[in-house]
Structures are given as C-alpha cells and as structure tokens.
Design an enzyme around this catalytic site. Structure first.
Site, PDB file in Angstrom:
ATOM      1  N   HIS A  78      24.859 -30.604 -81.571  1.00  0.00           N
ATOM      2  CA  HIS A  78      24.863 -29.049 -81.486  1.00  0.00           C
ATOM      3  C   HIS A  78      24.173 -28.458 -80.262  1.00  0.00           C
ATOM      4  CE1 HIS A  78      25.687 -28.053 -86.092  1.00  0.00           C
ATOM      5  NE2 HIS A  78      25.907 -29.356 -85.592  1.00  0.00           N
ATOM      6  N   HIS A 199      28.225 -39.080 -89.109  1.00  0.00           N
ATOM      7  CA  HIS A 199      28.014 -38.386 -90.680  1.00  0.00           C
ATOM      8  C   HIS A 199      27.602 -39.571 -91.628  1.00  0.00           C
ATOM      9  CE1 HIS A 199      30.016 -34.601 -89.945  1.00  0.00           C
ATOM     10  NE2 HIS A 199      28.810 -34.519 -89.229  1.00  0.00           N
TER      11      HIS A 199
HETATM   12  C1  HEM Z   1      33.849 -33.233 -86.415  1.00  0.00           C
HETATM   13  C2  HEM Z   1      32.902 -31.980 -86.382  1.00  0.00           C
HETATM   14  C3  HEM Z   1      32.044 -31.817 -87.066  1.00  0.00           C
HETATM   15  C4  HEM Z   1      31.753 -30.886 -87.963  1.00  0.00           C
HETATM   16  C5  HEM Z   1      32.602 -29.969 -88.622  1.00  0.00           C
HETATM   17  C6  HEM Z   1      30.195 -31.061 -88.380  1.00  0.00           C
HETATM   18  C7  HEM Z   1      29.482 -30.422 -89.365  1.00  0.00           C
HETATM   19  C8  HEM Z   1      28.695 -30.591 -90.214  1.00  0.00           C
HETATM   20  C9  HEM Z   1      28.015 -30.089 -91.072  1.00  0.00           C
HETATM   21  C10 HEM Z   1      28.488 -28.592 -91.825  1.00  0.00           C
HETATM   22  C11 HEM Z   1      26.792 -30.873 -91.701  1.00  0.00           C
HETATM   23  C12 HEM Z   1      26.068 -30.679 -92.822  1.00  0.00           C
HETATM   24  C13 HEM Z   1      24.702 -30.009 -92.325  1.00  0.00           C
HETATM   25  C14 HEM Z   1      23.751 -29.779 -93.543  1.00  0.00           C
HETATM   26  O1  HEM Z   1      23.973 -30.520 -94.613  1.00  0.00           O
HETATM   27  O2  HEM Z   1      23.139 -28.756 -93.754  1.00  0.00           O
HETATM   28  C15 HEM Z   1      26.720 -31.759 -90.373  1.00  0.00           C
HETATM   29  C16 HEM Z   1      25.816 -33.011 -90.500  1.00  0.00           C
HETATM   30  C17 HEM Z   1      25.730 -33.843 -90.049  1.00  0.00           C
HETATM   31  N1  HEM Z   1      26.387 -33.946 -88.722  1.00  0.00           N
HETATM   32 FE1  HEM Z   1      27.819 -33.168 -88.386  1.00  0.00          FE
HETATM   33  N2  HEM Z   1      29.803 -32.115 -87.663  1.00  0.00           N
HETATM   34  C18 HEM Z   1      30.733 -32.633 -86.967  1.00  0.00           C
HETATM   35  C19 HEM Z   1      30.559 -33.805 -85.996  1.00  0.00           C
HETATM   36  C20 HEM Z   1      29.500 -34.475 -85.993  1.00  0.00           C
HETATM   37  C21 HEM Z   1      29.110 -35.367 -84.651  1.00  0.00           C
HETATM   38  C22 HEM Z   1      30.028 -35.357 -83.618  1.00  0.00           C
HETATM   39  C23 HEM Z   1      27.970 -35.690 -84.804  1.00  0.00           C
HETATM   40  C24 HEM Z   1      26.834 -36.562 -83.973  1.00  0.00           C
HETATM   41  C25 HEM Z   1      27.336 -37.412 -83.052  1.00  0.00           C
HETATM   42  C26 HEM Z   1      27.469 -34.985 -86.069  1.00  0.00           C
HETATM   43  C27 HEM Z   1      26.047 -35.341 -86.638  1.00  0.00           C
HETATM   44  C28 HEM Z   1      25.542 -34.936 -87.693  1.00  0.00           C
HETATM   45  C29 HEM Z   1      24.830 -35.668 -88.673  1.00  0.00           C
HETATM   46  C30 HEM Z   1      23.815 -36.813 -88.136  1.00  0.00           C
HETATM   47  C31 HEM Z   1      24.434 -34.847 -89.942  1.00  0.00           C
HETATM   48  C32 HEM Z   1      23.599 -35.116 -90.892  1.00  0.00           C
HETATM   49  C33 HEM Z   1      22.493 -34.093 -90.819  1.00  0.00           C
HETATM   50  C34 HEM Z   1      21.490 -34.257 -92.003  1.00  0.00           C
HETATM   51  O3  HEM Z   1      21.712 -34.684 -93.240  1.00  0.00           O
HETATM   52  O4  HEM Z   1      20.344 -33.983 -91.859  1.00  0.00           O
HETATM   53  N3  HEM Z   1      28.455 -34.247 -86.600  1.00  0.00           N
HETATM   54  N4  HEM Z   1      27.799 -31.966 -89.643  1.00  0.00           N
END
Ligand code: HEM
Ligand SMILES: *[C@@H]1O[C@H](CO)[C@@H](O)[C@H](O)[C@H]1NC(C)=O
Ligand SMILES: *[C@@H]1O[C@H](CO)[C@@H](O)[C@H](O)[C@H]1NC(C)=O
Ligand SMILES: *[C@@H]1O[C@H](CO)[C@@H](O)[C@H](O)[C@H]1NC(C)=O
Length: 284
Positions: A78, A199
């Site tokens: 982010h 993820h």
């Molecule tokens: C492909 C596009 C992506 C979208 C649309 C996206 C969107 C999201 C959303 C909506 C969540 C859930 C947040 C929540 O549970 O409150 C999430 C979680 C997460 N995202 Fe992404 N994300 C993307 C790519 C990435 C990338 C590239 C990374 C890191 C290199 C990343 C790392 C994470 C991590 C580690 C979580 C888990 C956070 C947690 O459970 O505390 N995401 N993401």
C-alpha cells in the site's frame, strides 16, 4: 579494539554512496568487513554518516510477531503500490503514513503503530526513513513466516505528502484490469501473480495465516472455493479468483503451485522491485 576497527570499516563501506548496495544478508556481512581491507584509497571521512542495516532489522524484530506479519507485508504494497511509471508519482516513499484514512488502507493504522514503536527505538540509534523501515519490515515479515530471505537495499527518502489517490487496484477488478493496473506500476503479469502470493499469509483463508508458503497457488489451482467446504467465496478475494480464471495468470499459478522454490525466488525478485519502485535515494 579489533572489533571497533572492523565496525569502523564496515561503516565506511556502508557509507560509500548509492553505488554500494546496503544489504544485510549475513553472507554479505563477511565481504562487507573484508572488502575495505582489500580496496585501496578508502576515504575514512566518508564514514561520517554510518548506516547499518542490522540496526533496522533488529529494531523491527523486537516488535514483529507472526500474527502481525501479514498486516506489515500489506503495508509494503500500500506504500509502494501507488507508483505510476508514466508520471513517476507515488511509490515507496513512506507516504502511507499520510494515507491511513483512505478506505483501501483500513486497518493498516495498526501496522503503522507497530512500526512506529520500532522506529522510535531505531531512531534513537540511527535515523531511519519510513520507506526503509517498511521495506525492511515487510522482508522480515516474510522471513519470520518461513518465506524467502530478501535483501533490502537501504537509503530511501520519505515523502512529506500523501501520494495521488486511486492508484491501488480495487478488489472488484477482473484479470484484464488487474494486469493494466500492475502494468502502470511497471510490473509484468508474472510479477503481479507472484506478488499476489503474499495473500498466502493473513486472513484470507489460504492455509495457515502465519505460514508463508505456496498454499495460495495450490488452493487457486484446486478451486476448493466451490468444492470443499461448501462455503463458496469464503477463501480469497474476488481478485485472487479472477487471476485463476485468466489463462496467462493460471500458467504462472500452476508453476508456483508445483514449485515452491521458484515461487520464493521470483517473489524475492518482485519484492525487491516493489520496494524500489519510485524510491528516491540518499546520496551519502
Ligand atoms: C492484486 C491486487 C491486490 C488486491 C486487490 C488486494 C486487496 C487486498 C484486500 C482487499 C485485502 C483484505 C484486507 C482485509 O482483510 O481487511 C488484502 C489483504 C492482504 N494483502 Fe492484498 N491485494 C492485492 C495485492 C497484494 C500484494 C501485491 C501484496 C503484497 C506484496 C498484498 C499483501 C496483502 C496481505 C499480506 C494481506 C493480508 C493482510 C491481513 O490479513 O492482515 N496484496 N489485500
Ligand atoms: C574525503 O571525503 C571528504 C568528505 O566527503 C572530502 O571532503 C575529502 O576531500 C575527501 N578526501 C580525499 C582524500 O578524497
Ligand atoms: C485504527 O483505526 C480504526 C478506525 O479509525 C480505530 O477504530 C482503531 O482503534 C485504530 N487502531 C489503532 C491501533 O490505532
Ligand atoms: C517519493 O517521495 C520522495 C521524497 O519526497 C520524492 O522525492 C519522490 O519523487 C517521490 N517518488 C515519486 C515517484 O514521486
């Protein structure tokens, strides 16, 4: 005395300028200590601003737990994921601390607070930028959960304003729109797929929330979203499943599902690219 000398030379090497890669892999430490002795004409005055990556690493380790790892890794995306390769705006410059009120950043205040505690401690020894801190903390989060060790170059400068809005991909996008979004940040389809493997940790239901492995890809290949528990949609985001429906992305998903070592290697490379996106670097 000898230890002090070694430290001094280590700092000289570290402060040698943007050319020197300020990494802190342990195997690099040995060469960082030995190299200055082999190089002639080291200018001792350039040690004026020592910058030691292990200070940041150790500071982060004091406050990071496996349970906090996912949120911290998300923070990296982010902050860095706002990068726009065309207008060269956004990117890894610590601006996330001005952007916590944006809806897409909901919950990240918790991760920022954790890193803020680490920052206080680190700053008392050696000033660290938010951008460097977040880059290192994300790498530590991955390693702590059993993922690859990722060397992080240091020296990023912080922005003092928020980045432009609307740069992060929304969770409603389809594969075509996701590819376009990542392409604007300078990332290929393969890099997008491998980074999405992040993820695999956190609360989205891809195996253990605190184990960084290739379960994300295995789950996407097996498609238990509709077959196993009967709780369709409980695992993963819409965007995760959108990737699995795209032929080009699915090819990579299958490769990483079959080969965790390749996932780790490619994730390491893409992570390094991510945390260097749009960064501006100190010159001393
Ligand atoms: C492909 C596009 C992506 C979208 C649309 C996206 C969107 C999201 C959303 C909506 C969540 C859930 C947040 C929540 O549970 O409150 C999430 C979680 C997460 N995202 Fe992404 N994300 C993307 C790519 C990435 C990338 C590239 C990374 C890191 C290199 C990343 C790392 C994470 C991590 C580690 C979580 C888990 C956070 C947690 O459970 O505390 N995401 N993401
Ligand atoms: C060493 O570095 C200092 C500070 O960058 C500079 O002022 C000085 O001229 C340098 N000395 C030599 C011998 O290059
Ligand atoms: C983060 O922000 C939310 C919503 O504004 C708030 O309820 C929560 O207490 C904050 N958490 C921390 C750790 O600051
Ligand atoms: C990020 O912030 C730094 C520090 O203000 C700035 O120099 C840099 O231009 C920003 N990055 C981009 C890509 O605009």
């Amino acid at each position: 005395m000898i230890i002090m000398l070694l430290n001094l030379f280590f700092f000289v090497y570290d402060g040698a300028g943007p050319r020197s890669s300020l990494c802190f892999r342990r195997r690099d430490l040995a060469s960082a200590i030995l190299l200055p002795f082999m190089l002639p004409n080291i200018n001792i005055s350039s040690a004026a601003e020592p910058y030691d990556g292990s200070v940041i690493q150790n500071g982060v380790r004091k406050f990071l737990t496996k349970g906090k790892a996912a949120g911290v890794l998300r923070l990296v995306f982010h902050d860095a994921g706002t990068f726009d390769i065309v207008d060269q705006s956004g990117g890894m410059n610590g601006s996330i601390i001005y952007e916590v009120d944006r809806p897409e950043n909901a919950g990240l205040n918790r991760s920022i607070k954790i890193l803020g505690k680490a920052k206080e401690e680190i700053d008392s020894v050696q000033k660290v930028s938010w951008a460097d801190l977040i880059a290192v903390a994300g790498a530590e989060a991955v390693a702590l959960c059993g993922g690859p060790e990722i060397p992080v170059k240091l020296g990023r400068l912080d922005s003092n304003t928020a980045d432009p809005t609307g740069k992060l991909p929304e969770e409603t996008l389809d594969a075509t729109a996701l590819k376009a979004s990542f392409s604007k940040k300078g990332f290929s389809t393969q890099e997008m797929v491998v980074l999405s493997g992040a993820h695999t940790i956190g609360g989205k239901g891809f195996g253990s929330p605190i184990v960084f492995d290739n379960t994300y890809f295995k789950v996407l290949v097996d498609k238990p979203q509709t077959s196993s528990s009967g709780m369709a949609g409980m695992v993963g985001l819409r965007t995760d499943w959108a990737l699995a429906e795209d032929d080009e992305c699915l090819r990579w998903i299958k490769i990483y599902a079959d080969d965790q070592a390749k996932f780790f290697d490619d994730f390491r490379d893409a992570y390094i690219k991510l945390v260097n996106s749009g960064a501006s670097w100190r010159t001393a």
